[in-house]
Scaffold this motif. Structure first.
Motif, PDB file in Angstrom:
ATOM      1  N   GLU A  40       0.744  -1.353  -0.165  1.00  0.00           N
ATOM      2  CA  GLU A  40      -0.080   0.098   0.076  1.00  0.00           C
ATOM      3  C   GLU A  40       0.782   1.273   0.009  1.00  0.00           C
ATOM      4  O   GLU A  40       0.083   2.275  -0.501  1.00  0.00           O
ATOM      5  CB  GLU A  40      -0.830  -0.003   1.209  1.00  0.00           C
ATOM      6  CG  GLU A  40      -2.481   0.599   1.065  1.00  0.00           C
ATOM      7  CD  GLU A  40      -3.166   1.001  -0.121  1.00  0.00           C
ATOM      8  OE1 GLU A  40      -3.301   1.917  -0.057  1.00  0.00           O
ATOM      9  OE2 GLU A  40      -3.086  -0.418  -0.411  1.00  0.00           O
ATOM     10  N   ALA A  41       1.763   1.395   0.505  1.00  0.00           N
ATOM     11  CA  ALA A  41       3.115   2.365   0.913  1.00  0.00           C
ATOM     12  C   ALA A  41       3.511   2.136  -0.671  1.00  0.00           C
ATOM     13  O   ALA A  41       3.533   3.656  -0.984  1.00  0.00           O
ATOM     14  CB  ALA A  41       4.207   1.934   1.595  1.00  0.00           C
ATOM     15  N   GLU A  42       3.999   1.751  -1.528  1.00  0.00           N
ATOM     16  CA  GLU A  42       4.302   1.794  -2.887  1.00  0.00           C
ATOM     17  C   GLU A  42       2.905   2.668  -4.058  1.00  0.00           C
ATOM     18  O   GLU A  42       3.922   3.145  -4.550  1.00  0.00           O
ATOM     19  CB  GLU A  42       4.550   0.590  -3.144  1.00  0.00           C
ATOM     20  CG  GLU A  42       5.922   0.179  -2.301  1.00  0.00           C
ATOM     21  CD  GLU A  42       7.333   0.991  -2.961  1.00  0.00           C
ATOM     22  OE1 GLU A  42       7.018   1.318  -3.765  1.00  0.00           O
ATOM     23  OE2 GLU A  42       8.371   0.212  -2.282  1.00  0.00           O
ATOM     24  N   ARG A  43       2.181   2.031  -3.626  1.00  0.00           N
ATOM     25  CA  ARG A  43       1.234   3.935  -3.894  1.00  0.00           C
ATOM     26  C   ARG A  43       0.982   4.575  -4.062  1.00  0.00           C
ATOM     27  O   ARG A  43       0.623   5.503  -4.628  1.00  0.00           O
ATOM     28  CB  ARG A  43      -0.292   2.025  -3.829  1.00  0.00           C
ATOM     29  CG  ARG A  43      -0.394   1.281  -4.187  1.00  0.00           C
ATOM     30  CD  ARG A  43      -2.700   0.845  -3.950  1.00  0.00           C
ATOM     31  NE  ARG A  43      -3.109   1.447  -4.740  1.00  0.00           N
ATOM     32  CZ  ARG A  43      -3.757   2.592  -4.317  1.00  0.00           C
ATOM     33  NH1 ARG A  43      -4.147   2.522  -2.908  1.00  0.00           N
ATOM     34  NH2 ARG A  43      -5.162   2.881  -5.086  1.00  0.00           N
ATOM     35  N   CYS A  44       1.268   5.479  -3.146  1.00  0.00           N
ATOM     36  CA  CYS A  44       1.793   6.587  -2.222  1.00  0.00           C
ATOM     37  C   CYS A  44       2.680   7.068  -3.446  1.00  0.00           C
ATOM     38  O   CYS A  44       4.214   6.656  -3.764  1.00  0.00           O
ATOM     39  CB  CYS A  44       2.527   7.196  -1.394  1.00  0.00           C
ATOM     40  SG  CYS A  44       2.210   8.410  -0.774  1.00  0.00           S
ATOM     41  N   THR A  97     -11.175   9.112   7.819  1.00  0.00           N
ATOM     42  CA  THR A  97     -10.089   9.918   6.508  1.00  0.00           C
ATOM     43  C   THR A  97     -10.713   9.606   4.862  1.00  0.00           C
ATOM     44  O   THR A  97     -10.023  10.563   4.325  1.00  0.00           O
ATOM     45  CB  THR A  97      -9.097   8.627   6.657  1.00  0.00           C
ATOM     46  OG1 THR A  97      -9.985   7.316   6.438  1.00  0.00           O
ATOM     47  CG2 THR A  97      -8.354   8.902   8.137  1.00  0.00           C
ATOM     48  N   GLU A  98     -12.093   8.999   5.022  1.00  0.00           N
ATOM     49  CA  GLU A  98     -12.720   8.997   3.514  1.00  0.00           C
ATOM     50  C   GLU A  98     -13.040  10.837   3.138  1.00  0.00           C
ATOM     51  O   GLU A  98     -13.268  10.831   1.739  1.00  0.00           O
ATOM     52  CB  GLU A  98     -13.612   7.569   3.496  1.00  0.00           C
ATOM     53  CG  GLU A  98     -15.342   8.577   4.596  1.00  0.00           C
ATOM     54  CD  GLU A  98     -14.744   7.558   5.910  1.00  0.00           C
ATOM     55  OE1 GLU A  98     -16.141   8.059   6.556  1.00  0.00           O
ATOM     56  OE2 GLU A  98     -13.364   7.156   6.484  1.00  0.00           O
ATOM     57  N   PRO A 114      -8.010   5.415  -3.326  1.00  0.00           N
ATOM     58  CA  PRO A 114      -6.868   6.281  -2.560  1.00  0.00           C
ATOM     59  C   PRO A 114      -6.412   5.084  -2.172  1.00  0.00           C
ATOM     60  O   PRO A 114      -6.499   3.841  -1.696  1.00  0.00           O
ATOM     61  CB  PRO A 114      -8.097   7.535  -2.041  1.00  0.00           C
ATOM     62  CG  PRO A 114      -9.080   6.496  -1.870  1.00  0.00           C
ATOM     63  CD  PRO A 114      -9.480   5.892  -2.614  1.00  0.00           C
ATOM     64  N   VAL A 115      -4.825   6.132  -1.849  1.00  0.00           N
ATOM     65  CA  VAL A 115      -3.801   5.053  -0.721  1.00  0.00           C
ATOM     66  C   VAL A 115      -5.090   4.690   0.110  1.00  0.00           C
ATOM     67  O   VAL A 115      -5.406   6.099   0.805  1.00  0.00           O
ATOM     68  CB  VAL A 115      -2.755   6.269  -0.317  1.00  0.00           C
ATOM     69  CG1 VAL A 115      -1.700   5.266   0.460  1.00  0.00           C
ATOM     70  CG2 VAL A 115      -2.247   6.162  -1.603  1.00  0.00           C
ATOM     71  N   GLU A 116      -4.528   3.746   0.755  1.00  0.00           N
ATOM     72  CA  GLU A 116      -5.172   3.647   2.775  1.00  0.00           C
ATOM     73  C   GLU A 116      -4.638   4.145   3.800  1.00  0.00           C
ATOM     74  O   GLU A 116      -3.633   4.119   4.503  1.00  0.00           O
ATOM     75  CB  GLU A 116      -6.016   2.037   2.855  1.00  0.00           C
ATOM     76  CG  GLU A 116      -6.679   1.358   1.788  1.00  0.00           C
ATOM     77  CD  GLU A 116      -6.288   0.112   2.250  1.00  0.00           C
ATOM     78  OE1 GLU A 116      -6.319  -0.358   3.233  1.00  0.00           O
ATOM     79  OE2 GLU A 116      -6.500  -0.948   1.194  1.00  0.00           O
ATOM     80  N   ILE A 117      -4.568   5.714   3.713  1.00  0.00           N
ATOM     81  CA  ILE A 117      -3.893   6.468   4.662  1.00  0.00           C
ATOM     82  C   ILE A 117      -3.845   6.806   5.774  1.00  0.00           C
ATOM     83  O   ILE A 117      -3.188   5.688   6.994  1.00  0.00           O
ATOM     84  CB  ILE A 117      -3.670   8.183   4.095  1.00  0.00           C
ATOM     85  CG1 ILE A 117      -3.376   8.514   3.041  1.00  0.00           C
ATOM     86  CG2 ILE A 117      -3.294   9.392   5.512  1.00  0.00           C
ATOM     87  CD1 ILE A 117      -4.180   9.814   2.293  1.00  0.00           C
TER      88      ILE A 117
END
Length: 449
Positions: A40-44, A97-98, A114-117
């Motif tokens: 997930e972090a790599e999607r940012c 967050t949404e 979106p990225v799951e922040i």
């Protein structure tokens, strides 16, 4: 409480077996695993001037902490989060967050996800709290200044931490037995499992320089005048202690209660099987409290739970995600209806009569149609109010809450305020944290001038 009167009107404890309680109140949204977090972090995109960071009320450098997760530097990620938001672990669990950072994520313009922040923020802070190691922050040299912080909710805790880091001595006054405010008493149990609220409080207090005094209520045990006489500054993080009335006659009847009290009782229970709930529950309101009360009623074993709101779905203060969560858990949501009468018989609630509503010329009106929902428990969740009497008449109010400038300073010298008691907010935990953080900076500047 489970009493003969409540049992007689259909309110019972132990509706489920113990295994069901454990499953129903386990973590509603399990944390990311390490592989999931790294993917997930790599999607940012690690945007410069990232809109997600701008959308965060506490200004967390979101691309920075996500990049550190991608580098498997969870401690560094946690530092980036907690520097901006000392209650970042809880906010990761309960922040909408949404409609904040994730809604601003630039991936929304290229794809539908979106990225799951929020999940990544929880992953980093959970990893830190599991193995905190050396302290992240150190106190500055003692200033010799003393500040009273009244109310140990998110605003008060953030302010106390910000002041302690800067070398001031803080005395934290709290009316209830535990610190945390809404984080401890006002959130659904499945949102914050394993006593996380208190673990976060313990970490926050570990900075040192914060003395805690519980069982101290403003207006009962302490006064604003006495605090101003003994301290260099005062911060008020009083929250909202009053509950709005339904606007119709409320009979003295078993089964009619405030949703906030119901939620607090759940959060403090060590044995959920002892908590009584009705077979048919009606929750009146459209916010997060209404959703939390309704879903937890279902999870306690209620057979029919209905949320009734006077306007349409788009006007509910509970987010679309929370509304969907309620419906997924078997809660019916009925819109365009306002309570007209709480029905009771023999000292017990029997139902609620509602009037159908509609918009006419921009105003909410009754259509003339009515309907009745049977219920043996009715939970009021139509908002809370600020109780102003304890602060006296020396502080200006606006719209029933404390008026402040942008830094939280009130009309009374040496007094700041923040959180839900302050006018103009959205009643969000993350916003209360920002109020406390900004006020700490302002108080520090005033004390050191």
């Amino acid at each position: 409480m489970d009493t003969p009167a409540s049992r007689a009107c259909g309110i019972h404890a132990a509706r489920l077996n113990l295994a069901d309680y454990a499953a129903n109140f386990s973590d509603a949204h399990p944390p990311l695993t390490k592989p999931q977090a790294l993917i997930e972090a790599e999607r940012c995109y690690y945007c410069h001037d990232a809109p997600c960071a701008t959308a965060c009320p506490t200004g967390i450098d979101i691309p920075s902490f996500i990049h550190r997760i991608a580098q498997d530097n969870n401690r560094g990620a946690a530092r980036a989060i907690l520097e901006a938001n000392p209650l970042g672990g809880m906010c990761a669990r309960v922040c909408p967050t949404e409609v904040l950072c994730e809604q601003a994520c630039v991936r929304n313009t290229n794809e539908d996800k979106p990225v799951e922040i929020g999940s990544l923020q929880r992953y980093a802070t959970d990893a830190f709290f599991a193995q905190p190691g050396a302290p992240l922050f150190q106190r500055a040299a003692a200033t010799g200044k003393r500040v009273a912080v009244v109310g140990a909710g998110p605003a008060g805790l953030a302010c106390a931490h910000g002041l302690a880091v800067r070398g001031h001595d803080v005395v934290l006054f709290e009316a209830r037995p535990k610190l945390g405010g809404v984080n401890e008493y006002g959130l659904a149990s499945y949102k914050t499992t394993n006593n996380f609220a208190q673990k976060e409080v313990e970490w926050l207090l570990s900075i040192g320089g914060i003395e805690v005094r519980t069982g101290q209520q403003l207006g009962r045990d302490i006064t604003l005048d006495s605090l101003l006489g003994a301290y260099d500054a005062v911060f008020l993080g009083l929250g909202l202690q009053g509950v709005n009335a339904l606007g119709v006659a409320e009979p003295t009847a078993t089964g009619l209660r405030n949703a906030v009290d119901f939620i607090a009782e759940l959060r403090q229970s060590t044995d959920l099987s002892t908590l009584p709930v009705g077979r048919r529950v009606v929750v009146i309101g459209g916010g997060m409290t209404a959703v939390d009360a309704a879903v937890q009623s279902r999870k306690l074993g209620a057979e029919e739970v209905t949320i009734v709101y006077r306007r349409g779905a788009e006007a509910m203060s509970a987010s679309a995600v929370e509304q969907q969560w309620a419906q997924t858990n078997g809660v019916t949501i009925r819109h365009w209806a306002a309570p007209k009468e709480v029905l009771s018989e023999g000292g017990a609630v029997k139902g609620v009569r509602f009037a159908a509503t509609a918009l006419s010329g921009g105003k909410l009106v009754e259509t003339g149609e009515t309907f009745t929902l049977d219920a043996d428990m009715v939970l009021k969740a139509i908002g809370q109010t600020f109780v102003a009497e304890p602060v006296g008449k020396s502080i200006a109010l606006e719209g029933g809450r404390i008026a402040t400038d942008a830094e939280g300073q009130t009309s009374l010298a040496r007094v700041w305020a923040g959180g839900d008691c302050r006018v103009g907010g959205r009643d969000l935990t993350v916003e209360a944290v920002e109020h406390g953080k900004v006020a700490a900076v302002s108080i520090h500047a005033a004390l050191m001038a």
